[in-house]
Design a protein around this motif. Sequence first.
Motif, PDB file in Angstrom:
ATOM      1  N   TYR B 345       0.821  -1.215   0.000  1.00  0.00           N
ATOM      2  CA  TYR B 345       0.000   0.000   0.000  1.00  0.00           C
ATOM      3  C   TYR B 345       0.854   1.263   0.000  1.00  0.00           C
ATOM      4  O   TYR B 345       2.010   1.251   0.399  1.00  0.00           O
ATOM      5  CB  TYR B 345      -0.912  -0.005   1.241  1.00  0.00           C
ATOM      6  CG  TYR B 345      -1.740  -1.265   1.330  1.00  0.00           C
ATOM      7  CD1 TYR B 345      -2.728  -1.516   0.390  1.00  0.00           C
ATOM      8  CD2 TYR B 345      -1.494  -2.214   2.321  1.00  0.00           C
ATOM      9  CE1 TYR B 345      -3.475  -2.691   0.451  1.00  0.00           C
ATOM     10  CE2 TYR B 345      -2.233  -3.380   2.382  1.00  0.00           C
ATOM     11  CZ  TYR B 345      -3.221  -3.622   1.447  1.00  0.00           C
ATOM     12  OH  TYR B 345      -3.953  -4.785   1.503  1.00  0.00           O
ATOM     13  N   ARG B 346       0.197   2.369  -0.380  1.00  0.00           N
ATOM     14  CA  ARG B 346       0.834   3.686  -0.247  1.00  0.00           C
ATOM     15  C   ARG B 346       0.692   4.095   1.217  1.00  0.00           C
ATOM     16  O   ARG B 346      -0.425   4.281   1.703  1.00  0.00           O
ATOM     17  CB  ARG B 346       0.111   4.711  -1.130  1.00  0.00           C
ATOM     18  CG  ARG B 346       0.330   4.529  -2.628  1.00  0.00           C
ATOM     19  CD  ARG B 346      -0.402   5.603  -3.400  1.00  0.00           C
ATOM     20  NE  ARG B 346      -1.824   5.590  -3.118  1.00  0.00           N
ATOM     21  CZ  ARG B 346      -2.725   4.852  -3.770  1.00  0.00           C
ATOM     22  NH1 ARG B 346      -2.337   4.097  -4.780  1.00  0.00           N
ATOM     23  NH2 ARG B 346      -3.993   4.880  -3.433  1.00  0.00           N
ATOM     24  N   VAL B 403      -0.632   0.241  -4.269  1.00  0.00           N
ATOM     25  CA  VAL B 403       0.215   0.949  -5.225  1.00  0.00           C
ATOM     26  C   VAL B 403      -0.258   0.606  -6.644  1.00  0.00           C
ATOM     27  O   VAL B 403      -0.457  -0.571  -6.972  1.00  0.00           O
ATOM     28  CB  VAL B 403       1.698   0.544  -5.044  1.00  0.00           C
ATOM     29  CG1 VAL B 403       2.574   1.252  -6.069  1.00  0.00           C
ATOM     30  CG2 VAL B 403       2.168   0.864  -3.626  1.00  0.00           C
ATOM     31  N   ARG B 404      -0.478   1.647  -7.460  1.00  0.00           N
ATOM     32  CA  ARG B 404      -1.037   1.442  -8.800  1.00  0.00           C
ATOM     33  C   ARG B 404       0.058   1.294  -9.844  1.00  0.00           C
ATOM     34  O   ARG B 404       1.199   1.714  -9.634  1.00  0.00           O
ATOM     35  CB  ARG B 404      -1.919   2.636  -9.183  1.00  0.00           C
ATOM     36  CG  ARG B 404      -3.124   2.770  -8.318  1.00  0.00           C
ATOM     37  CD  ARG B 404      -3.971   3.989  -8.641  1.00  0.00           C
ATOM     38  NE  ARG B 404      -5.088   4.033  -7.702  1.00  0.00           N
ATOM     39  CZ  ARG B 404      -6.162   3.263  -7.805  1.00  0.00           C
ATOM     40  NH1 ARG B 404      -6.293   2.437  -8.812  1.00  0.00           N
ATOM     41  NH2 ARG B 404      -7.121   3.336  -6.897  1.00  0.00           N
ATOM     42  N   GLU B 407       2.489   3.978 -10.592  1.00  0.00           N
ATOM     43  CA  GLU B 407       3.309   4.480  -9.478  1.00  0.00           C
ATOM     44  C   GLU B 407       4.622   3.712  -9.296  1.00  0.00           C
ATOM     45  O   GLU B 407       5.433   4.072  -8.446  1.00  0.00           O
ATOM     46  CB  GLU B 407       2.499   4.443  -8.180  1.00  0.00           C
ATOM     47  CG  GLU B 407       1.351   5.446  -8.208  1.00  0.00           C
ATOM     48  CD  GLU B 407       0.364   5.252  -7.055  1.00  0.00           C
ATOM     49  OE1 GLU B 407      -0.055   6.261  -6.486  1.00  0.00           O
ATOM     50  OE2 GLU B 407       0.011   4.094  -6.743  1.00  0.00           O
ATOM     51  N   TYR B 410       7.974   2.090  -6.851  1.00  0.00           N
ATOM     52  CA  TYR B 410       7.457   2.755  -5.650  1.00  0.00           C
ATOM     53  C   TYR B 410       8.396   2.467  -4.484  1.00  0.00           C
ATOM     54  O   TYR B 410       8.704   1.303  -4.184  1.00  0.00           O
ATOM     55  CB  TYR B 410       6.056   2.229  -5.326  1.00  0.00           C
ATOM     56  CG  TYR B 410       5.482   2.854  -4.071  1.00  0.00           C
ATOM     57  CD1 TYR B 410       4.852   4.098  -4.116  1.00  0.00           C
ATOM     58  CD2 TYR B 410       5.593   2.214  -2.836  1.00  0.00           C
ATOM     59  CE1 TYR B 410       4.333   4.684  -2.967  1.00  0.00           C
ATOM     60  CE2 TYR B 410       5.082   2.788  -1.682  1.00  0.00           C
ATOM     61  CZ  TYR B 410       4.455   4.021  -1.743  1.00  0.00           C
ATOM     62  OH  TYR B 410       3.951   4.589  -0.611  1.00  0.00           O
ATOM     63  N   THR B 412       9.085   2.156  -0.716  1.00  0.00           N
ATOM     64  CA  THR B 412       8.304   1.931   0.500  1.00  0.00           C
ATOM     65  C   THR B 412       8.858   2.797   1.629  1.00  0.00           C
ATOM     66  O   THR B 412       9.961   3.344   1.513  1.00  0.00           O
ATOM     67  CB  THR B 412       8.349   0.454   0.935  1.00  0.00           C
ATOM     68  OG1 THR B 412       9.614   0.206   1.553  1.00  0.00           O
ATOM     69  CG2 THR B 412       8.165  -0.495  -0.245  1.00  0.00           C
TER      70      THR B 412
END
Lengths: 159, 790
Positions: B345-346, B403-404, B407, B410, B412
């Motif tokens: 996840y973001r 997270v798309r 993105e 990414y 973390t």
Amino acid sequence: MSGGHVVRLRVNGVDHEAEVEPRLLLVDFLRVQLGLTGTHVGCEHGVCGACTVILNGDSVRSCLCLAVEADGGAVETVEGLGRVDDLDPLQEAFREHHALQCGFCTPGMLMTGIDLLRKQPLASDGEIRAGLSGNLCRCTGYQHIVRAIRASVEARDGD
Amino acid sequence: MEIEVRPGLIGARVQRLEDPRLLTGHGTYVDDLQLPGTLHLAFRRSDHGHARIIAIDTEEAAAMPGVAAVVTAADIADGVKPYRATSRMPDYHPTTLPVLAADKVRYVGEPVVAVLAENRYLAEDAAEQVAIDYDPLPTVIDPEAAAQPGAPVLHEEIGSNVILSRSFSRGDVEAALAGAPVRVAGRFRMHRKTPAAMENRAYLADYDQGRRALTLYSSTQVPGIVRDSLAEILDIPGNRLRVIAPDVGGGFGGKTPLYGEEVLVCHLARKLGRPVKWCADRLEDLTTTSQAFDEIVEAELACDGDGTILGLRAEVIGDIGAYSIYPYTAALEPVQVISFLPGPYRVPSYHGAVKGVATSKALTGAYRGVGRPISTFAMERLVDMAARELSLDPLEMRRRNMVRAEEFPYKTPVGLVWDRAGFMECLDGAAAAADYDGLRAEQARARADGRWFGIGLASYAELTGLGSRISAAPGMPVNTGTETASIRIDATGAVTAAFGIASHGQGLETTLAQVVAEELGVRVEDVEVVHGDSDAVAHSTGTYASRSTILAGGAATLSARALRQQVVEAAAHLLEAAQADIEVADGAIRVAGTDRAMSFPELAKAVFVEMGRLPRELREQVDLQVTKTYDPYFGTTAPATHLAVVEIDPETYRVAIRRYVVAEDCGRIINPMIADGQVHGGVAQGIGAALYEEVVYDDEGQILTASLVDYLVPTAAEIPEMEVLHLEIETEANIGGFRGLGEGGTIGAPAALANAVTDALAPLGIDIDELPVTPDRLFRLIREANKDEN
């Protein structure tokens, strides 16, 4: 190891005679005395089923059976099934369906499977799973083993 | 130009090459090796959780029939150097690992006295006659109490049971929490587990006095690490020390440390000039093989009103057992928990802190999933709790935060980088495969009937195939980030590919043969894969951490491509054709569009035997052997979503798994049959962690689960049919485009089942925050809930 007790056993169709200590386990007799190391020892308390062999037509835990108890009997082990270049149908089904990974539980699974296929209808996967529930496998999650036995049931019953 | 389309070997459902021997009882596990003159080892182990050793009396044991030697710590001090797991990590205190306990014992099962006899029966007889006088000391069992000042200390030289501390931070998590409209918090406990490979640990050392050379046959996952460690501890150079892992009956991480028994069999074989063998029995396995998953996570998640995650804060305590495990250190698992807690996840702000605490229990170490089963359990529970607060569906809550695609890469909150991987594709894939909406409708009907029917989701991402930039354990002085392949065509034309990995169920003899065959242009069955042998390549470690396909597959690709180029060069000369016209496929070498061809044996003969067929400069250039090392440098991201459907029996509290769906992105698949098997096995172990398996110590440090009657490994009757969806999302993170998949099943299953059981019991308002959720725990939770209601 010796100790004055003579044991006579027919193993995979071959007669053997040896003097053993009364406390010698059948699995150690097979593995150490006869060099048949295909039968494995996984727990020595009868839970994991890796040491399963067929004694006088029934599957038994060779870690819970003394060699002297088997005296006069006929034992079938994994070495009595097919050969590397000529697998037995159940072994072939295990290969086809990827029913083994590390292979340690496999000889016990095969001998249990042979016993089940000889005696049980195995009409549902639930019956196969119940029949296998005395044999632990830590690698496969059992799904491919069930599939291999299912295929063997179908071959047996001519489906 | 016409392009010939040849079905690729990579991606094919090739039958395993290792199977015929394993199916016929002709596998060779360590205990199957019987060397003449072997002495068998048995141990007298500590039956105290913490005690001072006052005196050891070995006289009676030494006089027993068939006994060759009885050995204590004092007897081995001259040939075995003390060793401990070091690390560059700050706030870490190494502990010296005794091969045999000298002054103190720190857990039940710790080896104290070794007995060597003509067979195992006699060795055990004699071990029973050893008398050890102990002065019991207070045990430390509860890790939180053990971390407090004033607790009895296991390692006096450290002065505290807190062996390590570490934290990661990003952004202002306090501010994020303070201002958040939604905050959920929990205390999540996962109980200790043991790998329980079906083959117990087994070691056989054989010393060649003439060459002064030692061979250790070990049921290890890491023959390279064992060789390098023993060379130092026993002071033997690597060219006279060989570690062979023959067929190995599963490992799951439990066979990745160096064990004292390995050191001891080597030392004694060298000292006595006879082979020395030790095979653990199941009692020894359950009490002394490295254990895992023993953490307490107190965590809080903050969200916006629409479910957007704002921040995450966690305090973690890891119960590491009596010593810091060699060579990975006790930091391996606990630090991984805070490294991976934010999940896929973001998470804009994060603070995670961990303490590793020594207790009077068996050592902890690597176990399938390492830390991530716990981090995923805690985070996925928090995500579900937040969704409930917001009256959002758990699926939608995940969609909003994951997270798309656009993105990636990414970064973390702890600085790890997710490369492009199918995060959302796995989430949507699992939901679609399971017919999520249909399941919710079915649940509504079941609830209307008063049934406890639950649906649980768990999403995670892991980093697999770590390269040299990222250590498998923080600060560990062992390189796990490279892998070497040495491929040769010998004078008979046969292909041998040697690797540093050590396959023990993963089927790497087949999958690596597929890679070599595809790249070199031969048939799979023509490739002999050598592995599990420290002599195979100069530097190696072994198989663990979902690394072997990526690293060894990469090294195989590089080596096989270079070797194929040699084949093309030689064949072009021999067949009098341009290199561009040489085709190599299915073990045959042809000139395109002609009937000119030669076989590998013919080529090898021309190169090695029939002097004069190749010009001198080409002969020196083409020796038909290539060694290449591959370093993916970073790691490769591997995500998945698990979906579990459970129903709880209201009388027995048995949790029946009705459906189990895994959607995972493992990149390019080499062998779909083997990929399925890896997921099935991983999920089965995750189900064990969620519902059945628990190592229990009492307050005195006695282990109450020291047999397979008490430690419940799931059987075929407990494990359901699984539906596995492989999403092969392309990755450029490594040369083969592979993603690791050995551990994932175990990472996702505990969380998915915890969420499913919580969902099933939603009418009672019960949250599952402790695993395994056994019938006993469920009974207590439900009784408590009913009491509150009445």
